[in-house]
Design an enzyme around this catalytic site. Structure first.
Site, mmCIF file in Angstrom:
data_model
loop_
_atom_site.group_PDB
_atom_site.id
_atom_site.type_symbol
_atom_site.label_atom_id
_atom_site.label_comp_id
_atom_site.label_asym_id
_atom_site.label_seq_id
_atom_site.Cartn_x
_atom_site.Cartn_y
_atom_site.Cartn_z
ATOM 1 N N ARG A 1 30.219 17.619 -53.627
ATOM 2 C CA ARG A 1 30.597 18.955 -54.098
ATOM 3 C C ARG A 1 31.716 18.827 -55.122
ATOM 4 N NH1 ARG A 1 34.018 22.958 -50.671
ATOM 5 N NH2 ARG A 1 35.509 21.369 -51.307
ATOM 6 N N HIS B 1 35.285 17.085 -42.101
ATOM 7 C CA HIS B 1 35.812 17.657 -43.338
ATOM 8 C C HIS B 1 36.792 18.781 -42.999
ATOM 9 C CE1 HIS B 1 35.866 19.923 -47.169
ATOM 10 N NE2 HIS B 1 35.696 18.725 -47.689
ATOM 11 N N HIS C 1 29.684 8.646 -59.252
ATOM 12 C CA HIS C 1 29.996 9.842 -58.466
ATOM 13 C C HIS C 1 29.647 11.035 -59.356
ATOM 14 C CE1 HIS C 1 33.248 7.761 -55.768
ATOM 15 N NE2 HIS C 1 32.328 6.901 -56.168
ATOM 16 N N GLU D 1 35.639 0.533 -55.786
ATOM 17 C CA GLU D 1 35.658 1.849 -56.449
ATOM 18 C C GLU D 1 36.778 1.923 -57.493
ATOM 19 O OE1 GLU D 1 34.932 5.306 -54.027
ATOM 20 O OE2 GLU D 1 36.614 6.338 -54.959
ATOM 21 N N THR E 1 34.551 7.160 -59.885
ATOM 22 C CA THR E 1 34.750 8.565 -59.525
ATOM 23 C C THR E 1 34.520 9.466 -60.740
ATOM 24 O OG1 THR E 1 37.103 8.548 -59.994
ATOM 25 C CG2 THR E 1 36.449 7.975 -57.749
ATOM 26 N N TYR E 2 34.394 10.758 -60.435
ATOM 27 C CA TYR E 2 34.071 11.742 -61.464
ATOM 28 C C TYR E 2 35.156 12.804 -61.437
ATOM 29 C CZ TYR E 2 30.979 15.065 -63.928
ATOM 30 O OH TYR E 2 30.410 15.940 -64.825
ATOM 31 N N ASP F 1 36.179 18.068 -55.506
ATOM 32 C CA ASP F 1 37.407 18.758 -55.109
ATOM 33 C C ASP F 1 37.578 19.957 -56.017
ATOM 34 O OD1 ASP F 1 38.284 17.110 -53.005
ATOM 35 O OD2 ASP F 1 38.946 15.604 -54.456
ATOM 36 N N ALA G 1 36.175 15.851 -61.553
ATOM 37 C CA ALA G 1 35.575 17.182 -61.576
ATOM 38 C C ALA G 1 36.448 18.153 -62.359
ATOM 39 C CB ALA G 1 35.387 17.670 -60.153
ATOM 40 N N GLN H 1 34.882 9.134 -46.407
ATOM 41 C CA GLN H 1 36.246 9.447 -46.816
ATOM 42 C C GLN H 1 37.161 8.381 -46.201
ATOM 43 O OE1 GLN H 1 38.487 10.487 -48.796
ATOM 44 N NE2 GLN H 1 37.615 12.547 -48.822
HETATM 45 P P1 FAD Z 1 29.895 19.119 -49.063
HETATM 46 O O1 FAD Z 1 29.040 18.210 -48.256
HETATM 47 O O2 FAD Z 1 29.219 20.080 -49.956
HETATM 48 O O3 FAD Z 1 30.826 19.896 -48.029
HETATM 49 C C1 FAD Z 1 31.900 20.734 -48.477
HETATM 50 C C2 FAD Z 1 32.306 21.671 -47.363
HETATM 51 O O4 FAD Z 1 31.294 22.669 -47.180
HETATM 52 C C3 FAD Z 1 32.459 21.024 -45.990
HETATM 53 O O5 FAD Z 1 33.465 21.705 -45.299
HETATM 54 C C4 FAD Z 1 31.126 21.225 -45.318
HETATM 55 O O6 FAD Z 1 31.274 21.281 -43.903
HETATM 56 C C5 FAD Z 1 30.707 22.577 -45.885
HETATM 57 N N1 FAD Z 1 29.258 22.682 -46.115
HETATM 58 C C6 FAD Z 1 28.417 21.709 -46.566
HETATM 59 N N2 FAD Z 1 27.175 22.203 -46.734
HETATM 60 C C7 FAD Z 1 27.252 23.522 -46.417
HETATM 61 C C8 FAD Z 1 26.311 24.586 -46.407
HETATM 62 N N3 FAD Z 1 25.026 24.385 -46.757
HETATM 63 N N4 FAD Z 1 26.736 25.820 -46.023
HETATM 64 C C9 FAD Z 1 28.027 26.047 -45.678
HETATM 65 N N5 FAD Z 1 28.971 25.055 -45.658
HETATM 66 C C10 FAD Z 1 28.589 23.835 -46.030
HETATM 67 N N6 FAD Z 1 35.701 14.420 -55.481
HETATM 68 C C11 FAD Z 1 35.642 14.467 -56.828
HETATM 69 O O7 FAD Z 1 35.941 15.503 -57.408
HETATM 70 N N7 FAD Z 1 35.252 13.370 -57.558
HETATM 71 C C12 FAD Z 1 34.888 12.214 -56.969
HETATM 72 O O8 FAD Z 1 34.524 11.250 -57.633
HETATM 73 C C13 FAD Z 1 34.935 12.121 -55.542
HETATM 74 N N8 FAD Z 1 34.560 10.994 -54.901
HETATM 75 C C14 FAD Z 1 34.503 10.983 -53.528
HETATM 76 C C15 FAD Z 1 34.007 9.854 -52.865
HETATM 77 C C16 FAD Z 1 33.895 9.840 -51.471
HETATM 78 C C17 FAD Z 1 33.319 8.619 -50.781
HETATM 79 C C18 FAD Z 1 34.301 10.975 -50.713
HETATM 80 C C19 FAD Z 1 34.199 10.978 -49.227
HETATM 81 C C20 FAD Z 1 34.805 12.093 -51.363
HETATM 82 C C21 FAD Z 1 34.907 12.115 -52.776
HETATM 83 N N9 FAD Z 1 35.373 13.232 -53.451
HETATM 84 C C22 FAD Z 1 35.346 13.276 -54.821
HETATM 85 C C23 FAD Z 1 35.933 14.356 -52.719
HETATM 86 C C24 FAD Z 1 34.885 15.379 -52.306
HETATM 87 O O9 FAD Z 1 34.383 16.005 -53.447
HETATM 88 C C25 FAD Z 1 35.591 16.338 -51.379
HETATM 89 O O10 FAD Z 1 35.787 15.707 -50.123
HETATM 90 C C26 FAD Z 1 34.987 17.683 -51.221
HETATM 91 O O11 FAD Z 1 35.938 18.500 -50.571
HETATM 92 C C27 FAD Z 1 33.726 17.697 -50.355
HETATM 93 O O12 FAD Z 1 32.700 17.029 -50.935
HETATM 94 P P2 FAD Z 1 31.336 16.822 -50.130
HETATM 95 O O13 FAD Z 1 30.399 16.196 -51.049
HETATM 96 O O14 FAD Z 1 31.567 16.196 -48.805
HETATM 97 O O15 FAD Z 1 30.954 18.375 -49.919
#
Ligand code: FAD
Length: 288
Positions: free
Chosen positions: A108, A150, A78, A18, A50-51, A110, A53, A177
């Site tokens: 989603r 999370h 991403h 990555e 990565t992206y 950060d 955001a 993560q």
């Molecule tokens: P989600 O799956 O949407 O979850 C976010 C939160 O909402 C969680 O607490 C979950 O429990 C809750 N949730 C999910 N779905 C729902 C629903 N339908 N209703 C209510 N609550 C819900 N960030 C960046 O900005 N750029 C990157 O390139 C990047 N790369 C990453 C790569 C990896 C492998 C990982 C693990 C993370 C990365 N992140 C990146 C960070 C990531 O964006 C954050 O961890 C963010 O806080 C959560 O993203 P997610 O896709 O898991 O979110």
């Protein structure tokens, strides 16, 4: 070489790297050189970018992914919900396709400081994944999971339920993560499988190289520092060279344990450098 990452897992444990795009004002050549060195040394199954955001260097994600594809390595872009409308997402999918990129990690994102929502059309990664699957089903999609749950999830059960929804939305595999508590990961994996979220899991490994960075990243993600790692911090924390040596040995053991427990993929966070990651993989005896 499979182009869709999901096709690798039934055959072998994938190995991948990555990278993050440099800021607009910084040169792109150093990371391009790292990418090409790691490609030549390890012939990885894929590389992800990565992206940033909400950042101004969003375009550089595409630039780096396109450069990876030109080296005949599948790129995983991403992509986040942050600030992105349906219209922009459709345009982005077209741009990815035009550059040969067919794998996306749906996130989603950060939330930038002070934001309470994504300021985009989707609030959660699962909704972005479902939209992409509907718009162009040919993309191979990954979704993120946090094996230690999370930080903002209401409970472990909620967390597992949302992971299951990602599978139902068409996500093909999970990417984790960072974590150092392997037993927590194995328990989480059992829970996922038990809940029918039985997709291949690509495990993200952050090499232990610098004390401050490890403390910052684990705390930011709500990840545990196991006692063995805590002792390395305690004993070698004031000496960067000794810390790095002990940290690399720790990372090698971390990887060996994961591999012996049958992980589907090993995804190395490179921090855009190739030397340490290469040394760790060599020490761990990871074969390609
Ligand atoms: P989600 O799956 O949407 O979850 C976010 C939160 O909402 C969680 O607490 C979950 O429990 C809750 N949730 C999910 N779905 C729902 C629903 N339908 N209703 C209510 N609550 C819900 N960030 C960046 O900005 N750029 C990157 O390139 C990047 N790369 C990453 C790569 C990896 C492998 C990982 C693990 C993370 C990365 N992140 C990146 C960070 C990531 O964006 C954050 O961890 C963010 O806080 C959560 O993203 P997610 O896709 O898991 O979110």
């Amino acid at each position: 070489m499979h182009h869709l990452v999901r096709d690798v897992f039934p055959e072998r444990m994938s190995v991948s790297f990555e990278f993050f795009p440099p800021k607009e004002e910084q040169p792109i050549e150093p990371v391009l050189s790292t990418i090409s060195t790691l490609r030549d040394k390890w012939n990885p199954d894929f590389m992800s970018v990565t992206y940033g955001a909400g950042g101004t260097n969003k375009g550089r994600n595409l630039e780096l992914c396109a450069a990876i594809e030109k080296l005949s390595v599948p790129a995983v872009s991403h992509f986040t919900c942050i600030g992105n409308t349906r219209e922009f997402i459709v345009d982005q999918l077209k741009a990815l396709k035009e550059n040969g990129i067919e794998n996306i990690l749906t996130l989603r994102g950060d939330l930038p400081a002070g934001w309470t929502g994504t300021n985009g059309d989707f609030s959660y990664a699962v909704d972005l994944a479902a939209f992409i699957k509907k718009t162009d089903p040919s993309f191979c999609l990954a979704g993120a999971i946090s094996p230690e749950v999370h930080m903002r999830a209401k409970s472990l059960d909620h967390d597992i339920m949302y992971a299951r929804r990602k599978k139902d939305a068409g996500v093909d595999f999970f990417m984790t993560q960072l974590f150092y508590d392997n037993d927590a990961f194995y328990r989480y994996r059992d829970r996922l499988y038990g809940a029918g979220a039985d997709l291949p899991i690509d495990v993200g490994v952050m090499p232990v190289l610098k004390k401050d960075a490890i403390i910052k990243m684990t705390l930011m993600n709500g990840s545990a520092i196991p006692v063995e790692l805590a002792r390395i911090i305690g004993i070698y924390g004031d000496n960067p060279d000794d810390f790095k040596k002990a940290g690399m040995e720790y990372t090698v053991k971390h990887i060996a344990d994961l591999v012996s427990n049958g992980i589907d993929g090993l995804h190395m966070f490179t921090l855009n450098k190739w030397e340490d990651v290469s040394e760790i993989l060599t020490m761990a005896g990871v074969c390609f």
